[in-house]
Design a protein around this motif. Structure first.
Motif, PDB file in Angstrom:
ATOM      1  N   ALA A   1       0.829  -1.204   0.000  1.00 36.29           N
ATOM      2  CA  ALA A   1       0.000   0.000   0.000  1.00 36.29           C
ATOM      3  C   ALA A   1       0.860   1.250   0.000  1.00 36.29           C
ATOM      4  O   ALA A   1       0.577   2.227  -0.712  1.00 36.29           O
ATOM      5  CB  ALA A   1      -0.931  -0.011   1.209  1.00 36.29           C
ATOM      6  N   VAL A   2       1.922   1.255   0.798  1.00 39.99           N
ATOM      7  CA  VAL A   2       2.824   2.412   0.848  1.00 39.99           C
ATOM      8  C   VAL A   2       3.523   2.605  -0.489  1.00 39.99           C
ATOM      9  O   VAL A   2       3.654   3.733  -0.993  1.00 39.99           O
ATOM     10  CB  VAL A   2       3.841   2.238   1.996  1.00 39.99           C
ATOM     11  N   ALA A   3       3.932   1.509  -1.104  1.00 38.42           N
ATOM     12  CA  ALA A   3       4.581   1.602  -2.418  1.00 38.42           C
ATOM     13  C   ALA A   3       3.629   2.162  -3.462  1.00 38.42           C
ATOM     14  O   ALA A   3       4.052   2.820  -4.425  1.00 38.42           O
ATOM     15  CB  ALA A   3       5.081   0.218  -2.847  1.00 38.42           C
ATOM     16  N   ALA A   4       2.314   1.940  -3.258  1.00 35.98           N
ATOM     17  CA  ALA A   4       1.314   2.430  -4.209  1.00 35.98           C
ATOM     18  C   ALA A   4       0.904   3.876  -3.925  1.00 35.98           C
ATOM     19  O   ALA A   4       0.096   4.437  -4.655  1.00 35.98           O
ATOM     20  CB  ALA A   4       0.081   1.525  -4.165  1.00 35.98           C
ATOM     21  N   GLY A   5       1.403   4.452  -2.818  1.00 35.83           N
ATOM     22  CA  GLY A   5       1.132   5.857  -2.543  1.00 35.83           C
ATOM     23  C   GLY A   5       0.478   6.161  -1.215  1.00 35.83           C
ATOM     24  O   GLY A   5       0.282   7.333  -0.871  1.00 35.83           O
TER      25      GLY A   5
END
Length: 486
Positions: free
Chosen positions: A351-355
């Protein structure tokens, strides 16, 4: 109860429970039960085989006729005694659950109280398996409908509520007059084995309740489902495993109840009481550290209040005490095993990698055991994997919305339909949205829906049938129609 250890439970069986007594596995095999707080071995229990599964079915079959013929009031009194014994031993049971499952003691105590209530509720329902009599529309005969026990039931329970998921099945099955074989999750077999002893002490006849701990879950359950004497399967667990069991059950056309996965939406409208919404979110998300099929999984918060709600929720979660479930101060215990903790970590990282942005938490604390820090994520992209997966951990991903139709569509955009939560100050809107949400249960301005007196279950791929309430006993009864003239 002071210091607790397994050695204090002198009546805890560590073997299979078959025909009213503890017996070793047929091949003498055993498997270890781990403490999730440390990863260390607590003890070992017998590892049931296919032969042991057949011995359980044999015992259930031998007891079936007599138990079905037992007067409903007598069955009710046995269940009532089981409730009283569970209540008397509630502290022991709670500590045992915390020890093998990892959940914080307040959650474990809540589970034991909830679990015991199923025995009390079905003690009351046992005498209410009412049939019916009516005149056929043609006037030619009477239509008499009898309710009879469906037969031997295989009960497969998960690790997240090892007492409650057992009593929610055993209670109605015994009330209806069925005999059972309980296959508990291999992560948490100890609670089920202690429950067997309690039921024995309550007067359950030998063979009516049999408990089969086993690491060979698929193998032993499949063997039982292919025995023609087995007529009922009740399963609580993942949708993936549920699909497999439904295919297995089809071979003998076994009657199935399925309580499967969830992906619960938690809707907060702009007119909601935010204090109440955050209180509800803490219950819906953090009960059992998020390891519940009813756990709020996706937080849809109106854009006007999203920042305020997220900040309040993060403040509450940041203040929670993380530690071993058996410590009285702990509010968030470890997850059940390493696989669970690693999955939660992967979902958050994705989720963090997706923004997405981390407001609090976002990782595993540096300590032994299977822990994950309470986490709040904001700005979560709508296509993020974490919104499509059952998290089963203490993570709250927040997504904003602006329109009622929009949020209902997002909430329903899942293969699951177990439970939804709605917070709004407008009762008409709350009821309207509750009707539109495609789930079997709705918490309207409430973060907790589970109640032994209410029908628990879902729509779509969250399951088949209902547990709890009067409906829960109907799942263990067959209707027999007798056409008669007089």
């Amino acid at each position: 109860m002071g210091d607790f250890s397994l050695s204090s439970l002198t009546d805890l069986p560590l073997d299979l429970w078959v025909g009213g007594r503890a017996v070793p596995a047929s091949d003498e095999g055993r498997f270890d039960v781990l403490d999730p707080a440390t990863g260390e071995v607590l003890t070992s229990v017998a590892n049931g085989t296919v032969d042991d599964a057949m011995a359980c079915v044999d015992a259930a079959a031998a007891a079936a006729e007599a138990w079905a013929a037992t007067a409903p009031r007598q069955r009710a009194e046995v269940l009532r005694r089981a409730f009283e014994l569970m209540t008397a031993r509630s502290d022991e049971l709670a500590h045992l659950i915390s020890l093998e499952n990892g959940k914080a003691l307040p959650d474990a105590r809540g589970e034991v109280a909830y679990a015991a209530e199923f025995f009390r509720w079905y003690a009351e329902e046992a005498v209410r398996a009412a049939g019916s009599v009516m005149t056929a529309p043609s006037g030619a005969n009477r239509i008499v409908v009898l309710q009879q026990p469906v037969g031997i039931a295989v009960l497969v329970t998960p690790w997240n509520f090892p007492a409650a998921m057992a009593t929610r099945k055993i209670g109605p099955a015994l009330a209806a007059g069925c005999t059972v074989v309980l296959k508990p999750a291999s992560d948490t077999p100890l609670t089920a084995l202690l429950m067997a002893r309690i039921l024995d002490d309550a007067g359950v006849p030998a063979g009516v309740v049999n408990v089969l701990p086993a690491r060979r879950s698929g193998e032993v359950v499949s063997a039982m489902l292919h025995d023609p004497r087995v007529r009922k399967l009740s399963f609580t667990g993942s949708t993936e495993v549920g699909r497999v069991l439904l295919r297995e059950a089809a071979d003998q056309v076994v009657n199935c109840s399925m309580e499967l996965g969830g992906n619960a939406p938690f809707l907060v409208f702009e007119d909601a009481d935010l204090d109440a919404a955050v209180d509800g979110a803490m219950v819906a998300k953090m009960r059992n550290a998020g390891e519940a099929c009813t756990a709020a999984n996706r937080f849809f918060v109106h854009a006007d209040v999203a920042a305020d709600f997220s900040r309040r929720l993060a403040d509450r979660m940041a203040g929670m005490v993380v530690g071993p479930g058996t410590d009285d101060a702990t509010e968030v215990g470890p997850l059940v095993n390493e696989e669970s903790a690693a999955k939660v970590d992967d979902l958050v990282r994705g989720a963090v990698a997706a923004g997405a942005q981390v407001v609090v938490g976002g990782g595993r604390p540096e300590r032994e055991g299977f822990y994950y820090s309470p986490t709040v994520l904001v700005d979560v992209p709508r296509g993020a994997e974490i919104l499509g997966e059952e998290i089963f951990g203490p993570v709250a991903p927040v997504v904003t919305f602006t329109d009622e139709d929009e949020v209902v569509a997002m909430a329903n955009d899942t293969e699951f339909g177990l439970v939804s939560y709605v917070y709004t100050g407008d009762l008409a809107r709350g009821l309207r949205v509750s009707e539109r949400l495609d789930s079997g249960m709705v918490g309207l301005n409430r973060g907790l829906v589970s109640d032994p007196a209410a029908p628990f279950g879902g729509t779509k791929q969250s399951g088949i049938g209902r547990e709890g309430g009067h409906e829960g006993m109907l799942d263990y009864l067959e209707s027999k129609y007798v056409a008669v003239s007089w």
